[in-house]
Motif scaffolding. Structure first.
Motif, short mmCIF file in Angstrom:
data_model
loop_
_atom_site.label_atom_id
_atom_site.label_comp_id
_atom_site.label_asym_id
_atom_site.label_seq_id
_atom_site.Cartn_x
_atom_site.Cartn_y
_atom_site.Cartn_z
N LYS A 298 0.83 -1.20 0.00
CA LYS A 298 0.00 0.00 0.00
C LYS A 298 0.87 1.26 0.00
CE LYS A 298 -4.04 -2.06 2.23
NZ LYS A 298 -5.00 -1.99 3.37
N PHE A 299 2.01 1.18 0.70
CA PHE A 299 2.94 2.31 0.65
C PHE A 299 3.41 2.56 -0.78
CE2 PHE A 299 3.65 2.04 5.30
CZ PHE A 299 3.71 3.40 5.59
N VAL A 300 3.77 1.47 -1.47
CA VAL A 300 4.25 1.61 -2.84
C VAL A 300 3.15 2.18 -3.73
CG1 VAL A 300 5.06 0.32 -4.85
CG2 VAL A 300 5.95 -0.23 -2.57
N GLN A 301 1.94 1.68 -3.55
CA GLN A 301 0.82 2.19 -4.35
C GLN A 301 0.58 3.67 -4.10
OE1 GLN A 301 -2.81 0.06 -3.69
NE2 GLN A 301 -3.99 1.23 -5.19
N LEU A 302 0.57 4.07 -2.83
CA LEU A 302 0.38 5.49 -2.51
C LEU A 302 1.53 6.32 -3.05
CD1 LEU A 302 -1.17 7.71 -1.00
CD2 LEU A 302 0.15 7.11 1.05
N TYR A 303 2.73 5.79 -2.97
CA TYR A 303 3.91 6.50 -3.48
C TYR A 303 3.79 6.74 -4.99
CZ TYR A 303 8.90 7.26 -4.49
OH TYR A 303 10.10 7.76 -4.92
N GLU A 304 3.38 5.71 -5.72
CA GLU A 304 3.23 5.86 -7.17
C GLU A 304 2.09 6.82 -7.52
OE1 GLU A 304 2.67 1.87 -8.41
OE2 GLU A 304 4.84 1.36 -8.36
N GLN A 305 0.99 6.73 -6.77
CA GLN A 305 -0.12 7.65 -7.02
C GLN A 305 0.29 9.09 -6.75
OE1 GLN A 305 -3.27 6.18 -4.54
NE2 GLN A 305 -3.83 4.52 -5.94
N THR A 306 1.11 9.30 -5.71
CA THR A 306 1.58 10.65 -5.42
C THR A 306 2.43 11.20 -6.55
OG1 THR A 306 1.57 10.16 -3.05
CG2 THR A 306 2.87 12.05 -3.76
N ILE A 307 3.31 10.35 -7.11
CA ILE A 307 4.15 10.79 -8.22
C ILE A 307 3.30 11.14 -9.44
CG2 ILE A 307 5.91 10.03 -9.86
CD1 ILE A 307 7.22 8.47 -7.65
N GLU A 308 2.28 10.28 -9.73
CA GLU A 308 1.41 10.57 -10.87
C GLU A 308 0.61 11.85 -10.67
OE1 GLU A 308 -1.02 7.17 -11.43
OE2 GLU A 308 0.63 5.85 -12.06
N PHE A 309 0.13 12.06 -9.43
CA PHE A 309 -0.65 13.26 -9.14
C PHE A 309 0.19 14.52 -9.29
CE2 PHE A 309 -2.01 16.42 -5.95
CZ PHE A 309 -3.26 16.73 -6.46
N LEU A 310 1.40 14.49 -8.75
CA LEU A 310 2.27 15.66 -8.88
C LEU A 310 2.68 15.89 -10.33
CD1 LEU A 310 4.54 15.21 -5.73
CD2 LEU A 310 2.63 16.79 -6.03
#
Length: 379
Positions: A117-129
């Motif tokens: 879940k950390f990895v998923q949130l991390y990737e989503q944060t990168i895509e959002f930014l």
């Protein structure tokens, strides 16, 4: 002729306008004083592993003075009261260390389960930014130190280094033992100081009053805040609620930014498990508790004795954290009170400087408490 010689001699004895008077000028005194301060602070930073635990032991003994006095008023011999106070302090330390070890151990075991879940949130944060026109490479480069592996590794590293704190705990326990059994010597020394340096005796008395108020009130309100936080996190279903409660209790001793340090981990886990809604609720609940308890209620109990302005409290946190690390952050307020007692309150010439450190009515309240003590001692 002799008159002329005397006149000439008197003229020679008068210094020329460009000559400096003998002795140290204010510039030299300032430079030497600053150099001495730097040397002292360097020494503290180099030996913080011994100095800070010993100072914490002194704080704990001062905070336990009301208990010892109550036991003596109840008819218990002084040595009996000392033993009971020492046992109580040992139990408090054992409970606190046990809670911290348990919390770090559980966190080190449970957090890796949320790595996906950390990895998923991390990737989503990168895509959002990246949607704001910044390339994903730039975002990844900026966030490379905040990767999920780094976060998990940090927690496990902290849990694995608990043994390094054993030396500080040993110093703390030894210092507690000696300080608890030294009240007769302390009483005799304070009596000597009161006769020869009454201003210093008053400053030390104000310091002990401030320390007692700070630790007792911070502990009580820390427990209240932790219980409320744990209940709210359990209702929201946030994982590791008890661990975050221990974190909230410990960070309550850190002024100003302790609330933020205790908020970030549960808010992050609420975001991972419940989404933005749960994370927002955690932020709102923690903020409301902090606003009510630490901004309105708690200062009413500690302000009279401590009296430091919020700005001085924050600056002392930053300063002592840089000098002595984590224990410096926890002991920032007592350390500042000690410096104020010895360098400001003990010298009448430095009373003007106290106006920059304390709240407007702190000195008047301190004077009233001092007068009340003198009246009580006289009766």
């Amino acid at each position: 002729m002799a008159r002329t010689d005397a006149s000439d001699q008197s003229v020679v004895d008068v210094p020329a306008p460009h000559e400096e008077p003998k002795g140290w000028g204010i510039a030299a005194v300032t430079v030497v004083s600053l150099a001495a301060v730097v040397v002292v602070l360097w020494g503290i930073s180099q030996h913080a592993n011994m100095i800070m635990p010993a100072f914490l032991a002194l704080n704990l003994v001062i905070a336990a003075q009301p208990l010892q006095k109550s036991l003596e008023r109840a008819g218990l011999p002084r040595w009996g009261g000392m033993i009971i106070v020492l046992l109580v302090l040992y139990l408090v330390l054992a409970a606190l260390v046990g809670m911290l070890v348990w919390a770090l151990w559980i966190a080190a075991e449970e957090i890796p389960q949320y790595q996906d879940k950390f990895v998923q949130l991390y990737e989503q944060t990168i895509e959002f930014l990246g949607t704001f026109g910044v390339s994903q490479e730039q975002v990844s480069s900026s966030l490379q130190g905040v990767s999920p592996g780094t976060i998990i590794g940090t927690v496990q590293n902290v849990a694995g280094q608990l043994s390094s704190a054993g030396g500080q705990l040993t110093v703390l326990v030894i210092a507690l033992t000696f300080l608890v059994f030294d009240p007769p010597g302390i009483t005799r020394r304070r009596a000597v100081i009161a006769r020869q340096r009454p201003r210093l005796a008053d400053a030390l008395s104000s310091f002990t009053d401030g320390v007692k108020s700070y630790w007792i009130v911070s502990t009580v309100f820390g427990l209240i805040v932790a219980v409320i936080d744990v209940g709210a996190l359990m209702i929201l279903g946030v994982p590791l609620a008890l661990v975050w409660g221990v974190l909230a209790f410990v960070t309550n001793y850190i002024p100003n930014i302790g609330f933020v340090l205790g908020l970030v981990p549960p808010a992050l886990f609420a975001l991972l498990t419940g989404g933005p809604g749960d994370a927002l609720w955690v932020v709102v609940i923690y903020s409301a508790i902090n606003l009510v308890m630490q901004s309105f209620i708690q200062p009413k109990f500690t302000g009279d004795a401590v009296g430091l302005t919020p700005t001085v409290t924050f600056l002392s946190l930053v300063f002592w954290s840089a000098v002595a690390g984590a224990l410096g952050a926890i002991l920032a307020v007592p350390l500042t009170l000690a410096v104020k007692a010895f360098l400001v309150d003990a010298d009448p010439r430095m009373r003007w400087f106290s106006t920059f450190l304390t709240t407007p009515d702190a000195d008047s309240k301190s004077d009233r408490r001092r007068a009340a003590k003198l009246v009580a001692a006289g009766t």
